[in-house]
Design an enzyme around this catalytic site. Sequence first.
Site, short mmCIF file in Angstrom:
data_model
loop_
_atom_site.label_atom_id
_atom_site.label_comp_id
_atom_site.label_asym_id
_atom_site.label_seq_id
_atom_site.Cartn_x
_atom_site.Cartn_y
_atom_site.Cartn_z
N HIS A 135 1.29 3.92 1.99
CA HIS A 135 1.83 4.63 3.15
C HIS A 135 3.36 4.68 3.08
CE1 HIS A 135 -2.02 3.90 5.76
NE2 HIS A 135 -2.16 4.87 4.86
N HIS B 32 4.49 -5.09 10.57
CA HIS B 32 4.91 -4.37 11.77
C HIS B 32 5.09 -5.35 12.93
CE1 HIS B 32 4.21 -0.17 10.44
NE2 HIS B 32 3.25 -0.71 9.69
N ASP C 100 -0.41 -4.37 5.91
CA ASP C 100 -1.08 -3.91 7.12
C ASP C 100 -2.52 -4.41 7.18
OD1 ASP C 100 1.18 -2.69 7.95
OD2 ASP C 100 0.48 -0.64 7.75
N HIS D 34 0.85 -1.20 0.00
CA HIS D 34 0.00 0.00 0.00
C HIS D 34 0.88 1.24 0.00
CE1 HIS D 34 0.76 -0.82 4.25
NE2 HIS D 34 0.31 0.36 4.59
N ASP E 218 5.76 4.48 5.16
CA ASP E 218 6.59 3.50 5.86
C ASP E 218 6.62 2.15 5.15
OD1 ASP E 218 3.87 3.25 6.62
OD2 ASP E 218 4.41 2.15 8.44
N HIS E 219 5.93 2.05 4.01
CA HIS E 219 5.96 0.84 3.19
C HIS E 219 6.45 1.11 1.77
CE1 HIS E 219 3.69 -1.84 6.01
NE2 HIS E 219 3.35 -0.65 6.47
N HIS F 284 -7.56 -1.11 5.21
CA HIS F 284 -6.54 -0.25 5.81
C HIS F 284 -6.30 0.94 4.90
CE1 HIS F 284 -3.14 0.81 8.30
NE2 HIS F 284 -2.35 0.85 7.23
#
Length: 295
Positions: free
Chosen positions: A56, A185, A146, A54, A58-59, A110
Site C-alpha cells: 500500500h 497507524h 497493518d 506491504h 502509505d507504506h 490485510h
Amino acid sequence: MKVKVISVLDDNYMYLIIEERTRDAIAVDASVAKKLLDIVRKENVNLKAILTTHHHLDHSRGNADLVQQFPELPVYGTDDRIAGLTHRVVHNQILKFGDINVRCLFTPCHTSGHVCFYMWEDGCPDAPALFSGNLANSCAQSAPGDTLFVGGCGQFFEGTAEQMYKNLIETLGSLPPETKVFCGHEYTIRNLKFALKVEPDNEHVREKLSWAKARDDDDIPTVPSSLEEEFLYNPFMRVREEAVQKFTGKTDPVDVMRVLRKEKDEFKKPKDQLPIPALLAYQWSLLNQSASAHE
C-alpha cells in the site's frame, strides 16, 4: 538499538532503527522519502536497507525515490507489488544488519503479501518488541505493519478470518509476552472505543482508553504497547475469552474473529466514515502534498 518513530501523512508511522555502535540504520515502511532522509541526516546514520511490510502506498511510496537516489539500497518485502523491491523474503527468513537481526514473519490477510519484521540486537538484554512506531530504545523490535494495531487489527482486504487468527494468535502471539508492539497507524482511541463496546466491563480497556486520550491531548504517540498488554484489552487477541465470544454469539475463535471484524468495519458512524474510493483519494492527495512540498 534505537527505534525512531516518525509520524507521516494523516496517521501513519514509519521507523528508523539505529545500531548505535556503528551508526548504521534500517527503515521500515518508508512512505515519505524526504522526511526519512532528513532524519537520517539529523541522526548522522548510514541507511543500509528498507523493510516494507506491504505494498500500500502509505507504506511504500518512498521506496522508488530512495532507490533512485541510492541505487545500491536494498528493499526487502514479500510482495512483487512493492515499489522498488529488490529482495523477496520468505517466512522465518533471518536477515542480519551488523548486530541487528530481523526475522521475517509472513502474515497475509490485510494484503496477500503482508510481512511482519521481528528484530533483536546481539548482546542486548532488553525486552523484545513488535514493530509499529515512536522514539524508543530497545534491543528487539517487530514491525506488524497493518496486521496488529494497539487495541485492534488490520482490515481483511485480501484475506480471511482464518488467516488473521493464525497471524495474531499463532504467529505473533507466540512471541515473548514482553515484546513491544509498534504499529503502522495511530488508531488506538478508535480501536479501544470498539473494544469497550465488546467488553464494557473490562477495566484494562477503560484504563488504556483513558491513557490514550491523555496522550492524544498532548499530541504524543500511543506506541509502543506490548503483546502482554494486547492480550488484556485487544478483542482480536481475545477471541478465546468468554466475554468476547458472548458479544459475537460465537464460540469458535475463527468465527469470533470474523464477526468482530465485521462489527468493527461497521462501528464508525456513517458521517465519520469516508467511502473507500474517497479515502484512497484522500491518502493519495496527502502523499502528493508531502512530495510537492519538498520539490
